[in-house]
Write a protein that holds these residues in place. Structure first.
Motif, short mmCIF file in Angstrom:
data_model
loop_
_atom_site.label_atom_id
_atom_site.label_comp_id
_atom_site.label_asym_id
_atom_site.label_seq_id
_atom_site.Cartn_x
_atom_site.Cartn_y
_atom_site.Cartn_z
N MET A 71 0.83 -1.20 0.00
CA MET A 71 0.00 0.00 0.00
C MET A 71 0.86 1.25 0.00
SD MET A 71 -2.99 -0.99 2.62
CE MET A 71 -3.43 -2.69 2.76
N GLN A 72 0.54 2.15 -0.94
CA GLN A 72 1.32 3.38 -1.05
C GLN A 72 0.74 4.50 -0.20
OE1 GLN A 72 0.98 3.38 -5.28
NE2 GLN A 72 3.15 2.88 -5.52
N ASN A 73 -0.58 4.58 -0.12
CA ASN A 73 -1.20 5.61 0.73
C ASN A 73 -2.65 5.27 0.99
OD1 ASN A 73 -3.13 6.99 -1.04
ND2 ASN A 73 -1.35 7.65 -2.19
N LEU A 74 -3.22 6.01 1.91
CA LEU A 74 -4.64 5.85 2.25
C LEU A 74 -5.47 7.00 1.71
CD1 LEU A 74 -4.36 4.60 5.93
CD2 LEU A 74 -4.79 3.26 3.88
N GLY A 75 -4.86 7.88 0.96
CA GLY A 75 -5.57 9.04 0.43
C GLY A 75 -5.56 10.16 1.44
N PHE A 76 -5.44 11.37 0.96
CA PHE A 76 -5.34 12.51 1.85
C PHE A 76 -6.70 13.12 2.17
CE2 PHE A 76 -4.75 17.15 2.31
CZ PHE A 76 -4.11 17.13 3.52
N VAL A 77 -7.53 13.32 1.16
CA VAL A 77 -8.81 14.00 1.37
C VAL A 77 -9.96 13.01 1.47
CG1 VAL A 77 -10.44 15.64 0.36
CG2 VAL A 77 -7.99 16.05 0.19
N ASN A 78 -9.95 11.98 0.66
CA ASN A 78 -11.11 11.10 0.55
C ASN A 78 -10.92 9.71 1.13
OD1 ASN A 78 -12.97 12.84 -0.85
ND2 ASN A 78 -11.51 12.76 -2.54
N SER A 133 -10.26 2.06 1.60
CA SER A 133 -9.72 2.32 0.28
C SER A 133 -8.27 2.74 0.42
CB SER A 133 -10.54 3.40 -0.43
OG SER A 133 -10.60 4.57 0.35
N THR A 134 -7.47 2.32 -0.56
CA THR A 134 -6.05 2.63 -0.54
C THR A 134 -5.53 2.63 -1.97
OG1 THR A 134 -3.92 1.99 0.43
CG2 THR A 134 -5.40 0.20 -0.20
N VAL A 135 -4.24 2.81 -2.12
CA VAL A 135 -3.59 2.78 -3.43
C VAL A 135 -2.43 1.80 -3.36
CG1 VAL A 135 -2.30 4.14 -5.12
CG2 VAL A 135 -4.23 5.16 -3.93
N SER A 136 -2.31 0.96 -4.39
CA SER A 136 -1.21 0.02 -4.48
C SER A 136 -0.69 0.03 -5.91
CB SER A 136 -1.68 -1.39 -4.11
OG SER A 136 -0.62 -2.31 -4.25
N ARG A 137 0.60 0.23 -6.05
CA ARG A 137 1.24 0.30 -7.38
C ARG A 137 0.55 1.32 -8.27
NH1 ARG A 137 1.68 -5.81 -6.88
NH2 ARG A 137 3.81 -6.07 -6.13
N GLY A 138 0.13 2.42 -7.67
CA GLY A 138 -0.49 3.51 -8.42
C GLY A 138 -1.94 3.29 -8.79
N ARG A 139 -2.55 2.20 -8.36
CA ARG A 139 -3.94 1.90 -8.70
C ARG A 139 -4.79 1.83 -7.44
NH1 ARG A 139 -4.48 3.73 -13.07
NH2 ARG A 139 -6.54 2.85 -13.05
N PRO A 140 -6.05 2.23 -7.54
CA PRO A 140 -6.93 2.15 -6.36
C PRO A 140 -7.22 0.71 -5.99
CG PRO A 140 -8.20 2.76 -8.29
CD PRO A 140 -6.76 2.74 -8.72
N MET A 141 -7.48 0.51 -4.72
CA MET A 141 -7.71 -0.83 -4.21
C MET A 141 -8.61 -0.74 -2.98
SD MET A 141 -4.84 -3.58 -2.93
CE MET A 141 -4.25 -2.65 -1.53
#
Length: 185
Positions: free
Chosen positions: A5-12, A27-35
């Motif tokens: 996981m790269q991030n959990l999102g800042f605003v949403n 919701s999170t981001v992995s390898r530049g894609r939402p997950m």
């Protein structure tokens, strides 16, 4: 820490507990894609990862009362639509597929509808086909949508069901000042 996981999102960013309180979907981001990820709370282990290669961002997951599905909103093609993920099969099904913004889903306690925020219900005074954010209900099986009457002006956002499923609490701003309201259904 999960290196996938790269991030959990800042605003949403957002997440929700499963009905049994044993899992947490977020919701999170992995390898530049939402997950969407599902964590087993007791162990802290990620037990399910569902990547979405055709979407730009995933928002606000909400569990079905039986814990078998997760509804969420997602950005794709420049608009946000509602989706339902079947956890057993891993198949995500789009509930809405139009130019209106469909956001902040909240699954009803009986599982028969999902409350959500949308700009689909009526034009604004300037002649636009998009209205202010209003509340609606969608049937998760058929996709049938109906408007909920709140205010003629201002936004109505962030629907949350009461435990008995007879009312929705939401943030409304009919006069430009946000307050908490309850809508008896």
């Amino acid at each position: 820490v999960d290196v996938e996981m790269q991030n959990l999102g800042f605003v949403n960013s957002g997440g929700e507990w499963s009905p049994d309180g044993k899992r947490f979907a977020f919701s999170t981001v992995s390898r530049g894609r939402p997950m969407l990820a599902v964590m087993e709370v007791a162990s802290g282990r990620i037990v399910r990862r569902v990547p979405f290669t055709n979407l730009g961002e995933v928002f606000r997951p909400t569990w079905s009362p039986d814990g078998r599905r997760i509804a969420f909103s997602a950005l794709g093609r420049g608009v946000t639509d509602l989706w339902v993920l079947d956890l057993e099969s891993g198949v995500a099904r789009r509930l809405t597929g139009d130019d209106w913004a469909d956001l902040q889903p909240a699954w009803s306690p009986d599982g028969k509808s999902i409350a959500f925020v949308t700009d689909r219900f009526g034009p604004t005074p300037g002649g636009s086909r998009y209205g202010c954010y209003r509340l609606g209900l969608i049937d998760p099986e058929t996709g049938a949508v109906r408007a909920l009457e709140t205010f003629a002006t201002g936004k109505s956002i962030n629907p949350q069901w009461t435990p008995d499923g007879r009312s929705l609490c939401f943030i409304g701003a009919p006069d430009g000042i946000a307050n908490l309201y309850r809508l008896d259904l």
